[in-house]
Design an enzyme around this catalytic site. Structure first.
Site, PDB file in Angstrom:
ATOM      1  N   LYS A  96      57.253  32.299  29.854  1.00 46.50           N
ATOM      2  CA  LYS A  96      55.781  32.999  29.871  1.00 46.50           C
ATOM      3  C   LYS A  96      54.460  32.516  30.059  1.00 46.50           C
ATOM      4  O   LYS A  96      54.423  33.510  29.502  1.00 46.50           O
ATOM      5  CB  LYS A  96      56.660  34.219  30.754  1.00 46.50           C
ATOM      6  CG  LYS A  96      55.421  34.527  31.580  1.00 46.50           C
ATOM      7  CD  LYS A  96      56.490  36.554  32.220  1.00 46.50           C
ATOM      8  CE  LYS A  96      55.419  37.512  31.706  1.00 46.50           C
ATOM      9  NZ  LYS A  96      54.334  37.507  33.204  1.00 46.50           N
ATOM     10  N   GLY A 157      51.149  46.429  35.683  1.00 46.17           N
ATOM     11  CA  GLY A 157      50.965  47.909  34.773  1.00 46.17           C
ATOM     12  C   GLY A 157      50.456  48.994  36.406  1.00 46.17           C
ATOM     13  O   GLY A 157      50.533  50.188  35.788  1.00 46.17           O
ATOM     14  N   GLY A 185      53.400  44.331  38.754  1.00 48.29           N
ATOM     15  CA  GLY A 185      52.746  45.336  39.964  1.00 48.29           C
ATOM     16  C   GLY A 185      54.378  45.877  40.660  1.00 48.29           C
ATOM     17  O   GLY A 185      53.571  46.271  41.467  1.00 48.29           O
ATOM     18  N   ASN A 206      58.276  45.612  34.199  1.00 48.52           N
ATOM     19  CA  ASN A 206      58.977  45.861  33.308  1.00 48.52           C
ATOM     20  C   ASN A 206      58.365  47.824  32.918  1.00 48.52           C
ATOM     21  O   ASN A 206      58.689  48.785  33.186  1.00 48.52           O
ATOM     22  CB  ASN A 206      57.435  45.463  31.788  1.00 48.52           C
ATOM     23  CG  ASN A 206      57.486  46.487  30.502  1.00 48.52           C
ATOM     24  OD1 ASN A 206      56.954  44.981  29.664  1.00 48.52           O
ATOM     25  ND2 ASN A 206      57.766  46.971  30.591  1.00 48.52           N
ATOM     26  N   THR A 207      57.160  47.904  33.659  1.00 49.82           N
ATOM     27  CA  THR A 207      56.116  48.942  33.554  1.00 49.82           C
ATOM     28  C   THR A 207      56.931  50.234  34.594  1.00 49.82           C
ATOM     29  O   THR A 207      57.287  51.435  33.887  1.00 49.82           O
ATOM     30  CB  THR A 207      54.751  49.362  34.442  1.00 49.82           C
ATOM     31  OG1 THR A 207      54.532  48.121  33.179  1.00 49.82           O
ATOM     32  CG2 THR A 207      54.199  50.443  34.174  1.00 49.82           C
TER      33      THR A 207
HETATM   34  C1  LIG Z   1      55.672  42.062  30.484  1.00 53.86           C
HETATM   35  C2  LIG Z   1      55.262  41.387  31.441  1.00 53.86           C
HETATM   36  O1  LIG Z   1      55.610  40.572  31.155  1.00 53.86           O
HETATM   37  C3  LIG Z   1      54.101  41.709  32.437  1.00 53.86           C
HETATM   38  O2  LIG Z   1      53.000  41.260  31.902  1.00 53.86           O
HETATM   39  C4  LIG Z   1      54.187  41.543  33.656  1.00 53.86           C
HETATM   40  O3  LIG Z   1      53.633  41.183  34.063  1.00 53.86           O
HETATM   41  C5  LIG Z   1      55.340  42.893  33.841  1.00 53.86           C
HETATM   42  O4  LIG Z   1      53.726  43.434  35.414  1.00 53.86           O
HETATM   43  P1  LIG Z   1      54.360  45.374  35.002  1.00 53.86           P
HETATM   44  O5  LIG Z   1      54.476  45.867  34.044  1.00 53.86           O
HETATM   45  O6  LIG Z   1      53.574  45.776  36.203  1.00 53.86           O
HETATM   46  O7  LIG Z   1      56.167  45.141  35.833  1.00 53.86           O
END
Ligand SMILES: CC(=O)[C@@H](O)[C@H](O)COP(=O)(O)O
Length: 257
Positions: A96, A157, A185, A206-207
């Site tokens: 990625k 994030g 996002g 992720n966040t």
């Molecule tokens: C974990 C990762 O690769 C982040 O750079 C991704 O872009 C996720 O973004 P969020 O944390 O906003 O979901």
């Protein structure tokens, strides 16, 4: 089934592995999400003198496919070097690719991204570029050899959700045969449903899970939301209309007049 660089994947949720309260919570979130792909940041885990060794072992033990990422890289050189290290560490050609252009917004440097993608594709990598929703950049990434595109829907994030659904819709329409994964996002399950209803193939986040009160439960909620959005898209979502359309047929009206 989702096909990414020839691999068939059952889940349309890709999960980040950063910022969980503990490895046990991360592990449970992965299990509840039923994800088959997790992304791992080499730079983050190897920074500050840590080797990342124990963390990487724990990630391998999850038994899911690993998509290493170049998060935190701000130049082509850094991203390419990190990708090469990731290939050795995780024995995968998948990467990625993130080349960050702005410290405050974490917006991708799309010029560096295209350059790095070209280098890595030539070295045999299967590149998942984290990009904006710009159609011209998307075209350049495809020309560079990327078979998957990962447009943001909002800054990493931010949890803001789709800021420009029109641009995302245009991207889907322009590239009907390309695997499109919304990355970054997403803040809540309804955001994930919304982008899947636009016809996107998958969501990476992720966040929103790591920062939830109960990450494992939130991971399950996202899995359900993504499946619902996909099912709705396949069923044919109605386009909004400006004017009213009676939902009850007017046949028979004459009987009462
Ligand atoms: C974990 C990762 O690769 C982040 O750079 C991704 O872009 C996720 O973004 P969020 O944390 O906003 O979901």
């Amino acid at each position: 089934m989702l096909t990414l660089y020839g691999s068939e994947i059952n889940s349309r949720l890709l999960l980040g592995t950063a910022r969980y309260p503990s490895p046990a919570v991360l592990s449970e979130a992965v299990r509840q999400s039923a994800t088959e792909i997790v992304t791992v940041s080499l730079r983050r885990e190897m920074s500050g003198g840590r080797t990342g060794g124990a963390f990487f072992e724990m990630i391998r033990a999850l038994g899911v496919r690993i998509l290493p990422n170049t998060a935190g890289c701000h130049s082509v050189g850094e991203a390419v070097l990190t990708a090469r290290m990731a290939r050795e560490l995780f024995a995968t050609d998948w990467i990625k690719l993130e080349v960050i252009g702005n410290h405050d917004t974490l917006q991708p440097d799309v010029f560096g991204l295209v350059e790095a993608a070209r280098i890595l594709v030539n070295e045999g990598f299967e590149v998942f570029p984290y990009t904006t929703d710009d159609l011209v950049v998307a075209e350049r990434l495809l020309e560079a050899g990327c078979k998957v595109l990962m447009p943001w829907c909002a800054p990493i994030g931010s949890a803001a959700g789709p800021l420009n659904p029109t641009a995302l819709r245009a991207m889907r329409a322009h590239f009907p045969d390309v695997s499109l994964i919304v990355d970054a996002g997403i803040g809540r399950p309804s955001h994930a449903t919304a982008v899947m209803e636009l016809g996107f193939d998958a969501v990476l986040l992720n966040t929103a899970v790591a920062g939830a009160g109960d990450p494992a439960a939130m991971a399950a909620a996202f899995a359900a939301a993504i499946a619902a959005g996909k099912q709705a898209f396949d069923a044919g979502v109605l386009e909004p209309r400006d004017m009213a359309v009676p939902s009850t047929p007017v046949i028979g009206k004459a009987v009462f007049t």
